[in-house]
Design a protein around this motif. Sequence first.
Motif, PDB file in Angstrom:
ATOM      1  N   GLY A  80       0.786  -1.227   0.000  1.00 33.67           N
ATOM      2  CA  GLY A  80       0.000   0.000   0.000  1.00 33.67           C
ATOM      3  C   GLY A  80       0.815   1.271   0.000  1.00 33.67           C
ATOM      4  N   GLY A  81       2.126   1.179   0.199  1.00 33.43           N
ATOM      5  CA  GLY A  81       2.985   2.355   0.158  1.00 33.43           C
ATOM      6  C   GLY A  81       3.422   2.667  -1.256  1.00 33.43           C
ATOM      7  N   LEU A  82       4.455   3.481  -1.380  1.00 37.33           N
ATOM      8  CA  LEU A  82       4.993   3.821  -2.691  1.00 37.33           C
ATOM      9  C   LEU A  82       6.214   2.949  -2.973  1.00 37.33           C
ATOM     10  N   ASP A  83       6.277   2.405  -4.166  1.00 35.13           N
ATOM     11  CA  ASP A  83       7.399   1.572  -4.590  1.00 35.13           C
ATOM     12  C   ASP A  83       8.521   2.485  -5.077  1.00 35.13           C
ATOM     13  N   LEU A  84       9.627   2.504  -4.343  1.00 32.91           N
ATOM     14  CA  LEU A  84      10.754   3.375  -4.672  1.00 32.91           C
ATOM     15  C   LEU A  84      11.797   2.680  -5.541  1.00 32.91           C
ATOM     16  N   GLY A  85      11.460   1.517  -6.075  1.00 34.94           N
ATOM     17  CA  GLY A  85      12.435   0.725  -6.821  1.00 34.94           C
ATOM     18  C   GLY A  85      13.071   1.481  -7.974  1.00 34.94           C
ATOM     19  N   GLN A  86      12.268   2.199  -8.766  1.00 35.34           N
ATOM     20  CA  GLN A  86      12.825   2.899  -9.925  1.00 35.34           C
ATOM     21  C   GLN A  86      13.626   4.134  -9.502  1.00 35.34           C
ATOM     22  N   VAL A  87      13.243   4.761  -8.394  1.00 38.41           N
ATOM     23  CA  VAL A  87      14.033   5.871  -7.868  1.00 38.41           C
ATOM     24  C   VAL A  87      15.403   5.372  -7.429  1.00 38.41           C
ATOM     25  N   GLU A  88      15.432   4.237  -6.743  1.00 39.39           N
ATOM     26  CA  GLU A  88      16.695   3.672  -6.274  1.00 39.39           C
ATOM     27  C   GLU A  88      17.568   3.250  -7.456  1.00 39.39           C
ATOM     28  N   ALA A  89      16.946   2.645  -8.478  1.00 35.36           N
ATOM     29  CA  ALA A  89      17.714   2.243  -9.666  1.00 35.36           C
ATOM     30  C   ALA A  89      18.288   3.464 -10.376  1.00 35.36           C
ATOM     31  N   ALA A  90      17.500   4.539 -10.449  1.00 33.46           N
ATOM     32  CA  ALA A  90      17.984   5.776 -11.072  1.00 33.46           C
ATOM     33  C   ALA A  90      19.158   6.348 -10.288  1.00 33.46           C
ATOM     34  N   ALA A  91      19.070   6.303  -8.955  1.00 38.79           N
ATOM     35  CA  ALA A  91      20.156   6.819  -8.119  1.00 38.79           C
ATOM     36  C   ALA A  91      21.439   6.027  -8.329  1.00 38.79           C
ATOM     37  N   ARG A  92      21.326   4.720  -8.425  1.00 35.05           N
ATOM     38  CA  ARG A  92      22.519   3.889  -8.628  1.00 35.05           C
ATOM     39  C   ARG A  92      23.151   4.161  -9.996  1.00 35.05           C
ATOM     40  N   ALA A  93      22.305   4.305 -11.021  1.00 33.40           N
ATOM     41  CA  ALA A  93      22.834   4.578 -12.358  1.00 33.40           C
ATOM     42  C   ALA A  93      23.549   5.921 -12.390  1.00 33.40           C
ATOM     43  N   LEU A  94      22.978   6.912 -11.700  1.00 32.50           N
ATOM     44  CA  LEU A  94      23.582   8.241 -11.678  1.00 32.50           C
ATOM     45  C   LEU A  94      24.838   8.271 -10.813  1.00 32.50           C
ATOM     46  N   ALA A  95      24.816   7.565  -9.678  1.00 30.89           N
ATOM     47  CA  ALA A  95      25.912   7.639  -8.715  1.00 30.89           C
ATOM     48  C   ALA A  95      27.243   7.224  -9.321  1.00 30.89           C
ATOM     49  N   GLU A  96      27.231   6.214 -10.149  1.00 33.34           N
ATOM     50  CA  GLU A  96      28.483   5.705 -10.729  1.00 33.34           C
ATOM     51  C   GLU A  96      29.135   6.717 -11.661  1.00 33.34           C
ATOM     52  N   ARG A  97      28.354   7.698 -12.131  1.00 30.05           N
ATOM     53  CA  ARG A  97      28.894   8.690 -13.078  1.00 30.05           C
ATOM     54  C   ARG A  97      28.872  10.101 -12.501  1.00 30.05           C
ATOM     55  N   LEU A  98      28.474  10.247 -11.251  1.00 27.82           N
ATOM     56  CA  LEU A  98      28.282  11.566 -10.667  1.00 27.82           C
ATOM     57  C   LEU A  98      29.604  12.319 -10.546  1.00 27.82           C
ATOM     58  N   ARG A  99      29.593  13.566 -11.007  1.00 33.06           N
ATOM     59  CA  ARG A  99      30.794  14.404 -10.949  1.00 33.06           C
ATOM     60  C   ARG A  99      30.634  15.477  -9.876  1.00 33.06           C
ATOM     61  N   PRO A 100      31.731  15.988  -9.342  1.00 28.09           N
ATOM     62  CA  PRO A 100      31.643  17.087  -8.382  1.00 28.09           C
ATOM     63  C   PRO A 100      30.904  18.292  -8.981  1.00 28.09           C
ATOM     64  N   HIS A 101      30.218  19.010  -8.118  1.00 26.62           N
ATOM     65  CA  HIS A 101      29.488  20.252  -8.458  1.00 26.62           C
ATOM     66  C   HIS A 101      28.193  20.000  -9.226  1.00 26.62           C
ATOM     67  N   THR A 102      27.815  18.743  -9.448  1.00 27.13           N
ATOM     68  CA  THR A 102      26.531  18.451 -10.094  1.00 27.13           C
ATOM     69  C   THR A 102      25.389  18.743  -9.117  1.00 27.13           C
ATOM     70  N   THR A 103      24.288  19.229  -9.656  1.00 28.07           N
ATOM     71  CA  THR A 103      23.078  19.428  -8.850  1.00 28.07           C
ATOM     72  C   THR A 103      22.111  18.282  -9.133  1.00 28.07           C
ATOM     73  N   VAL A 104      21.764  17.536  -8.090  1.00 26.45           N
ATOM     74  CA  VAL A 104      20.840  16.405  -8.211  1.00 26.45           C
ATOM     75  C   VAL A 104      19.533  16.780  -7.515  1.00 26.45           C
ATOM     76  N   ILE A 105      18.428  16.662  -8.245  1.00 31.46           N
ATOM     77  CA  ILE A 105      17.114  17.037  -7.721  1.00 31.46           C
ATOM     78  C   ILE A 105      16.170  15.849  -7.889  1.00 31.46           C
ATOM     79  N   LEU A 106      15.421  15.556  -6.866  1.00 27.13           N
ATOM     80  CA  LEU A 106      14.394  14.519  -6.936  1.00 27.13           C
ATOM     81  C   LEU A 106      13.032  15.176  -7.087  1.00 27.13           C
ATOM     82  N   GLU A 107      12.247  14.729  -8.080  1.00 26.20           N
ATOM     83  CA  GLU A 107      10.881  15.231  -8.261  1.00 26.20           C
ATOM     84  C   GLU A 107       9.833  14.141  -8.070  1.00 26.20           C
ATOM     85  N   SER A 108      10.244  12.897  -7.984  1.00 26.64           N
ATOM     86  CA  SER A 108       9.292  11.794  -7.826  1.00 26.64           C
ATOM     87  C   SER A 108       8.509  11.938  -6.522  1.00 26.64           C
TER      88      SER A 108
END
Length: 402
Positions: A80-108
């Motif tokens: 009955g809650g919200l499934d965060l699976g795709q948010v977590e997958a997106a974070a992992r995909a981004l984290a491996e390529r994240l560069r300093p000074h990048t701005t990361v915003i969540l809208e989900s």
Amino acid sequence: MPADLAVIGLGALGLPLAQAAVAAGIPTLGYRTGPEAGPLSPAELRRMHARGFRTATGPAELGRVRTAVICAPTPRSADGGLDLGQVEAAARALAERLRPHTTVILESPVPPGTTEGVLRPLLEEGSGLRAGRDFHLAYSPSRVDPGNRDVTPANTPKVIGGLTPACTESAAAFYGRLTDKVVRARGLREAETVQLLESNYRHVNIALVNEMAVLCHDLGVDLWDVVRCAETKPFGFQAFRPGPGVGGHGLPQDLAGHAGSGLRMVELAQQVNSRMPRYVVQRAATLLNEHGKSARGARVLLLGVTYKPDLADLQGTPAREIAARLMELGASVSYHDPHVPSWSVLNRPVPRADALYEAVADADLTVLLQQHRTYDLQGLSVKAQLLLDTRGAAPTGAAHRL
């Protein structure tokens, strides 16, 4: 050409953001998090691509942007809650390529505390960088109203809450390129809770007017006239109208198990709204019975099966449950929708009516579930043997209203 912005998640939230960014001249890269259906037409997508929008061929391209906005869907989970699976997958995909000074915003849409408690650890562990020091982290509730041409990113204020004041200002600088007004929240949790309040506000008020619809029918009162009169009050009232159920992407959250006893009013609103498809079927069966027909074997035509008018979006549409319940009663169900070329319910294709007026005349009962602008309710009500109008769209006296 390198992109300034990566929109991660190209569904109902991500595509409108990407469209607005491209229109503002921001080189934009789209990254899919799953099989997503967006609200834009093929023509709109072609115009975006002509202006330079492109879809990433792989996650490596996420490391070349200055701003990354995660718009991954968060559907209802089994508990009955919200499934965060795709948010977590997106974070992992981004984290491996994240560069300093990048701005990361969540809208989900997420429960309060998710940005700092879930997203931040994934980004820090995957990148070796620290939020608030090496990269900026913020939350901004998505404010998308699909199909509403009067509401645009430019005239819709954007709420921003950052992990640190510098994070807030970095996100505000980005959104300032898209909108006329940026509203700064005190922090991440405040911004996340704005989304919670806005979504629950819609569901609670729809539940109130849905319950009023049932009561007014029992009392013999015309609710639609009641709402028409009530909305003339210039203060303290905003008009909501009943319907066959609540669809769309903004799910209510009662936060049961997260914050004390949760939000009891939201829980009750969910119960009220989830009963509406069953109530519509009950009204349909009663109408048929009053006119000497049984639901079993009756030809029932459903008009408009999307969750919102003039869109092809079927997310959470109450039409699916209504069709299923009618089928279980033995009715022969067909549908018409100018935006839905094919439709299945209970793993069975539902016959689509191509000749609308002939289908309405042939049906024992026609049920208007969605008021697409192409429907001439005056003409359809003349043709229909019985018309149940769940949207209050037909002329007064031309149909049986919810």
